[in-house]
Design an enzyme around this catalytic site. Structure first.
Site, PDB file in Angstrom:
ATOM      1  N   HIS A 130       0.833  -1.204   0.000  1.00 41.52           N
ATOM      2  CA  HIS A 130       0.000   0.000   0.000  1.00 41.52           C
ATOM      3  C   HIS A 130       0.870   1.258   0.000  1.00 41.52           C
ATOM      4  CE1 HIS A 130      -3.304   2.723   1.433  1.00 41.52           C
ATOM      5  NE2 HIS A 130      -2.291   3.290   2.072  1.00 41.52           N
ATOM      6  N   GLU A 131       1.892   1.273   0.851  1.00 37.96           N
ATOM      7  CA  GLU A 131       2.772   2.451   0.914  1.00 37.96           C
ATOM      8  C   GLU A 131       3.571   2.618  -0.372  1.00 37.96           C
ATOM      9  OE1 GLU A 131       2.232   4.516   3.104  1.00 37.96           O
ATOM     10  OE2 GLU A 131       1.069   3.259   4.457  1.00 37.96           O
ATOM     11  N   HIS A 134       1.474   4.371  -2.867  1.00 38.30           N
ATOM     12  CA  HIS A 134       1.506   5.832  -2.691  1.00 38.30           C
ATOM     13  C   HIS A 134       2.727   6.426  -3.389  1.00 38.30           C
ATOM     14  CE1 HIS A 134      -1.888   6.789  -0.213  1.00 38.30           C
ATOM     15  NE2 HIS A 134      -1.541   5.987   0.777  1.00 38.30           N
ATOM     16  N   GLU A 200      -6.244   7.221  -0.771  1.00 38.24           N
ATOM     17  CA  GLU A 200      -6.191   5.988   0.013  1.00 38.24           C
ATOM     18  C   GLU A 200      -6.857   4.839  -0.731  1.00 38.24           C
ATOM     19  OE1 GLU A 200      -4.527   5.276   2.805  1.00 38.24           O
ATOM     20  OE2 GLU A 200      -3.718   7.299   2.621  1.00 38.24           O
TER      21      GLU A 200
END
Length: 312
Positions: A130-131, A134, A200
């Protein structure tokens, strides 16, 4: 659609900023506002990553000090087609994580001790993916810009309270200034939060694809959400402007998809990941994490199935 919505929201935030400057000082005010924003963003572009990492007392780790964590990040970065980011650990009991950096070549991923102690290896892989999403989307720079512009709008509104061009105490000028002081910072905050929530969802989707198993991230979000309500993050409480960086809101008193939430509701995010898992047909599939070699000496990943988590 996420990119279009983000672009529209960012354009609206910029227009609001320029409008505040124009209302306070006409064309010159708008130009001064633009220059102030450019200078602030320039500083944030080069220094925001170091500032936020220092704020949370993050220390960098490598293959000697945290081999399993660093190797997992490296494997996921390779799957994402990204350069290897720097890896940091925060001595914080609340399970959480964030990414920072102005571009993929100068990025960092930071996780808390609490996160490593709470999650299985697969769940931690979901969080790191997930990071990395980003980073791949350059959200770290985008969120720095939006936070900076929103802060500048609030500053301008406060400036207008004392030095606005309408100095008389009657007439539409005074009324407009009062309305500006109240509405502009609120509108900027709402737009900033809307951008954060949009990013997100996008990072969850790409992160699930990078890891190859969206339900790893879904399981991690559920655990982090539960723990975040019980374990305070004092650094975040003292620096609430940085709360949007984390995978789950680190502040107390959150949990619903409201106007003032920096994150979507965790239930909504898990539901989206469940739909993605069904789309990808990943339920029950053997994972690449299972196939990764483990340290024969008995490193923490060999206990990843333990209820204590991989670092417990």
């Amino acid at each position: 659609m996420n990119y279009l919505r983000t672009a529209i929201l960012l354009a609206g935030l910029t227009a609001l900023f320029m409008g505040v400057g124009y209302l306070l000082g006409g064309r010159n005010g708008a130009m001064i506002a633009f220059l102030a924003a450019a200078a602030t963003n320039f500083f944030a572009y080069w220094n925001s990553d170091r500032m936020v990492l220092r704020t949370y007392g993050a220390h960098e780790v490598d293959r000697n000090s945290a081999p399993e964590l660093v190797e997992l990040v490296a494997a996921l970065a390779g799957r994402a087609g990204l350069p290897m980011p720097r890896v940091f650990v925060m001595d914080n009991p609340q399970p959480n994580a964030f990414a920072t950096g102005r571009n993929p070549q100068n990025a960092a991923v930071a996780v808390t001790i609490g996160l490593m102690q709470s999650l299985s290896r697969e769940e931690l892989a979901g969080v790191i993916a997930h990071e990395l999403a980003h980073i791949k989307h350059r959200d770290t720079l985008l969120m720095t810009m939006t936070a900076t512009i929103a802060g500048a709008i609030s500053m301008l509104a406060q400036f207008g309270m004392f030095f606005g061009r309408h100095r008389d105490n009657s007439g539409p000028g005074a009324i407009a200034t009062i309305v500006l002081m109240i509405v502009a910072p609120l509108a900027a905050m709402l737009v900033q939060m809307a951008i954060s929530r949009t990013r997100e969802y996008a990072a969850d989707n790409l992160g699930g694809r990078i890891a190859g198993q969206p339900m790893w991230l879904a399981g991690a979000l559920h655990k982090i959400e539960d723990a975040a309500h019980q374990i305070p993050n004092m650094e975040a409480e003292h620096n609430p402007a940085s709360a949007h960086l984390f995978i789950i809101n680190p502040l107390s008193g959150h949990g619903v998809d409201s106007l003032f939430a920096t994150h979507p509701s965790t239930q909504n995010r898990i539901a989206a990941l469940q739909r993605l898992a069904a789309e990808l047909g990943t339920s029950g599939a053997r994972s690449w994490v299972d196939a990764e070699p483990h340290d024969s000496a008995g490193g923490p990943w060999n206990r990843s199935r333990s209820s204590r988590g991989p670092w417990g």
